[in-house]
Design a protein around this motif. Sequence first.
Motif, short mmCIF file in Angstrom:
data_model
loop_
_atom_site.label_atom_id
_atom_site.label_comp_id
_atom_site.label_asym_id
_atom_site.label_seq_id
_atom_site.Cartn_x
_atom_site.Cartn_y
_atom_site.Cartn_z
N ARG A 187 0.90 -1.22 -0.10
CA ARG A 187 -0.11 -0.01 0.22
C ARG A 187 0.82 1.18 -0.02
N ILE A 188 0.66 1.97 -1.20
CA ILE A 188 1.56 3.26 -1.29
C ILE A 188 0.87 4.52 -0.83
N CYS B 277 -2.55 10.20 -1.95
CA CYS B 277 -3.97 10.24 -2.70
C CYS B 277 -4.62 11.70 -2.85
N SER C 31 -4.12 7.16 4.35
CA SER C 31 -3.07 6.86 3.17
C SER C 31 -3.04 8.00 2.39
N GLY D 26 -3.32 1.39 -2.78
CA GLY D 26 -3.11 2.95 -2.18
C GLY D 26 -4.20 3.19 -1.09
N GLY D 27 -4.22 4.56 -1.03
CA GLY D 27 -3.87 5.58 -1.52
C GLY D 27 -4.08 5.23 -3.26
N PRO E 12 -1.60 4.75 -6.06
CA PRO E 12 -0.47 4.13 -6.37
C PRO E 12 0.32 4.80 -7.65
N THR F 193 -6.62 0.86 -8.99
CA THR F 193 -6.15 2.17 -9.42
C THR F 193 -7.60 2.91 -9.71
#
Length: 210
Positions: free
Chosen positions: A40-41, A44, A56, A85-86, A88, A111
């Motif tokens: 998990r990046i 956002c 996030s 994510g967020g 990504p 995404t």
Amino acid sequence: MISEETKELVDRGIMLPLMEEFYTIQGEGYHKGTAAYFIRIGGCDVGCHWCDVKESWDAEVHPPTHIGQIVENATKYSKTIVITGGEPLTWDMTELTGSLKKQGCDIHIETSGAYDLTGTWDWICLSPKKIKLPKPEIYPQAHELKVIVFNKHDLKFAEEQAAKVSEDCILYLQPEWSNREKMIPLIVDYVMKNPKWKVSLQTHKYLNIP
């Protein structure tokens, strides 16, 4: 504050703001029930009011982590990798996915499609949001379209989005978790009348796993 050197590495995708990483069962969509390692990046700016990982959003609170470390951690557990994510695609995914591919990984992304598609992907789950629509070029590349249904109008939005993906793209309607009791009957009825769609549920929440 991160250094200019670190910022440059983040901009190039050599380091990424890592929020969390964990090995679990994919709970949603086509690959539900599959063991996978989630990366998990952070970051956002789409800003869905019902987002269940609002922590996030702010990339600056998540430590820039070298992709070598991320890949090493992931491949200890699984060859099926889900990057989420967020959002990504806020970041350049080229280096991360390239490194994972060298390790023989099957790489999935979840995404909104609101940013340029970078990286090499075996599976693209496109989950579009009204407030920041996907880039046009991602629609034909999506393997799976997953529309979150918070209210009845989202069904109209879902049809608008479905008209833009390829014929091979699998179509899912997923109730927003906090409003699921109201939306599940609506979705079930809609899918029965429009069988090109399938129902997606957040089964990981029923299983009480990440």
